[in-house]
Design an enzyme around this catalytic site. Structure first.
Site, mmCIF file in Angstrom:
data_model
loop_
_atom_site.group_PDB
_atom_site.id
_atom_site.type_symbol
_atom_site.label_atom_id
_atom_site.label_comp_id
_atom_site.label_asym_id
_atom_site.label_seq_id
_atom_site.Cartn_x
_atom_site.Cartn_y
_atom_site.Cartn_z
ATOM 1 N N GLU A 91 0.880 -1.240 0.144
ATOM 2 C CA GLU A 91 0.045 -0.105 -0.010
ATOM 3 C C GLU A 91 0.927 1.395 0.069
ATOM 4 O OE1 GLU A 91 -3.057 -0.404 -0.398
ATOM 5 O OE2 GLU A 91 -3.836 -2.196 0.481
ATOM 6 N N TYR A 93 -14.628 17.135 17.521
ATOM 7 C CA TYR A 93 -13.223 16.551 17.594
ATOM 8 C C TYR A 93 -12.902 15.667 16.058
ATOM 9 C CZ TYR A 93 -13.783 17.470 22.528
ATOM 10 O OH TYR A 93 -14.053 18.139 23.556
#
Length: 214
Positions: free
Chosen positions: A74, A120
């Site tokens: 990846e 958040y």
């Protein structure tokens, strides 16, 4: 040389931390840090809880394998974020349960697969687009990520997981954890009347904390 050694140790510690949180099952997930014109990244098929600082792959930012074991397949996702964000110093890719589950669902919007469910999430992650499915290791997802016209520091990969970039490794780990929590909350509240942040509230938070929204 000291920066390389420090970055290796920090990467190993971050891997252990993410495994201890249950966010990196088996040999899934990968982490990288950028040091100058190089990328240090976890090797393929190794648990992030059992990393050895002397056995990490080193690549150029163009993807050339410079030293160490074979890198995670990846690595192109990491390279895509480093190309998109010159300020990015670390990238975390996870197959954490709730992020994978959210990545199997239709996105909340074209700009973000996840709604502004908590302040958040907006502050630490920001809008998180969904990248189209491709087999693991296929550079098509990295190409789509790099070419996105939506500003972002995180994305969900369809049926796959999450990928997050930040200025440094600690911030990238924290953002990856926050994204997992936002995905979990989204799944827990699915099908119910949910009080989301308004667009104006999300944009205001993003501007204050340096994330992207809207």
């Amino acid at each position: 040389m000291s920066d390389l050694l420090t970055s290796r140790d920090a990467l190993v510690e971050a891997g252990r931390h993410l495994v201890s949180l249950g966010l990196s099952p088996g040999t899934s997930g990968n982490i990288s840090v950028r040091v100058g014109d190089r990328m240090i990244i976890t090797p393929t098929n190794e648990s992030m809880g059992e990393l050895d600082p002397s056995r990490l792959a080193v690549l150029s930012l163009s993807g050339e394998h410079l030293e160490g074991p074979r890198p995670s397949k990846e690595f192109t996702l990491h390279r895509a974020f480093y190309r998109r964000l010159p300020e990015a110093g670390a990238v975390v890719h996870l197959h954490s349960v709730h992020a994978v589950a959210a990545a199997c669902l239709p996105p909340w919007s074209a700009a973000s697969a996840v709604a502004p469910i908590t302040p958040y999430f907006v502050m630490r992650v920001g809008q998180t687009p969904l990248i189209s499915y491709a087999p693991p290791g296929d550079s098509a997802q990295a190409d789509e990520l790099e070419a996105l016209d939506v500003p972002c520091r995180a994305a969900l990969l369809a049926n796959h997981g999450s990928v997050v970039a930040a200025d440094d490794l600690g911030a990238a780990v924290n953002a990856a954890v926050e994204l997992e929590e936002a995905c979990k909350l989204s799944l827990l509240t699915a099908g119910r009347p949910v009080s989301l942040l308004t667009h104006e509230q999300a944009v205001s938070l993003a501007a204050k904390y340096g994330s992207f929204w809207g």
